[in-house]
Design an enzyme around this catalytic site. Sequence first.
Site, PDB file in Angstrom:
ATOM      1  CB  CYS A 263      -6.574  -0.360   4.776  1.00 35.68           C
ATOM      2  SG  CYS A 263      -4.887  -0.790   4.913  1.00 35.68           S
TER       3      CYS A 263
ATOM      4  CD  GLU B  84      -1.749   4.525   3.180  1.00 31.04           C
ATOM      5  OE1 GLU B  84      -1.658   3.766   2.271  1.00 31.04           O
ATOM      6  OE2 GLU B  84      -2.856   5.101   3.306  1.00 31.04           O
TER       7      GLU B  84
ATOM      8  CG  HIS C  69      -2.150  -0.958   0.943  1.00 30.22           C
ATOM      9  ND1 HIS C  69      -3.141  -0.994   1.786  1.00 30.22           N
ATOM     10  CD2 HIS C  69      -2.096  -1.972   0.246  1.00 30.22           C
ATOM     11  CE1 HIS C  69      -4.029  -1.788   1.554  1.00 30.22           C
ATOM     12  NE2 HIS C  69      -3.446  -2.567   0.610  1.00 30.22           N
TER      13      HIS C  69
ATOM     14  CB  CYS D  56      -1.809   1.814   6.069  1.00 25.13           C
ATOM     15  SG  CYS D  56      -1.532   1.033   4.324  1.00 25.13           S
TER      16      CYS D  56
HETATM   17  N1  LIG Z   1      -5.058   4.054   2.487  1.00 27.27           N
HETATM   18  C1  LIG Z   1      -4.794   3.081   1.317  1.00 27.27           C
HETATM   19  N2  LIG Z   1      -6.149   2.307   1.257  1.00 27.27           N
HETATM   20  C2  LIG Z   1      -5.796   1.207   0.260  1.00 27.27           C
HETATM   21  N3  LIG Z   1      -6.656   0.503  -0.064  1.00 27.27           N
HETATM   22  C3  LIG Z   1      -6.277  -0.489  -1.098  1.00 27.27           C
HETATM   23  N4  LIG Z   1      -4.877  -0.010  -1.285  1.00 27.27           N
HETATM   24  C4  LIG Z   1      -4.686   0.959  -0.554  1.00 27.27           C
HETATM   25  C5  LIG Z   1      -3.609   2.017  -0.155  1.00 27.27           C
HETATM   26  O1  LIG Z   1      -2.497   1.965  -0.867  1.00 27.27           O
HETATM   27  N5  LIG Z   1      -4.117   2.764   0.974  1.00 27.27           N
END
Ligand SMILES: Nc1nc2[nH]cnc2c(=O)[nH]1
Length: 166
Positions: free
Chosen positions: A93, A65, A63, A96
């Site tokens: 999420c 973050e 992701h 993260c």
């Molecule tokens: N905040 C965030 N939500 C996600 N949902 C799926 N991928 C991501 C991501 O990279 N960041």
Amino acid sequence: MPTETDSPGVAATEARWVATAVDLATGSVDDGGGPFGALVLRDDRLIATGTNLVTSDLDPTAHAEVSAIRRACTELGTFDLTGCVLVSSCEPCPMCLGAALWSRVDRVVYAADREDAARGGFDDRAFHDLFRNPDQPWPTAVRQVELTERTAPFDRWLAKPDRVDY
Ligand SMILES: Nc1nc2[nH]cnc2c(=O)[nH]1
């Protein structure tokens, strides 16, 4: 009592960085990545950026973050981002948020929220709901297995005088 981060100057600067993260996220789509971008700042200076690389890297943990946190740690030569701010194009999420907690960043700021992500076709809201209401059935089964040696790794860790705590 208002803190320094509540001041209009900080809010305006932060809004500019959040807009930068959103631009990064939009550019990521054009580059074949997911629609998410993130930055790590220290003292209002850009340390690292990250975009969503899940499909290109075949890595469900890539992701934006997490990518930004990994790069910031490499850039600063540390696993502790105390004093840094994580800026994201979207509300983190649960994974993260966990990464943000483990990295010890001071703060997280974001633009779009979990509802926006749901409208974009992403499971962020659904996963937040699982943590908020853990009694509902999880798509991934998680259970503890009885094992008498279960604490042996922690015992070995605590007995290691030169361990690096994190
Ligand atoms: N905040 C965030 N939500 C996600 N949902 C799926 N991928 C991501 C991501 O990279 N960041």
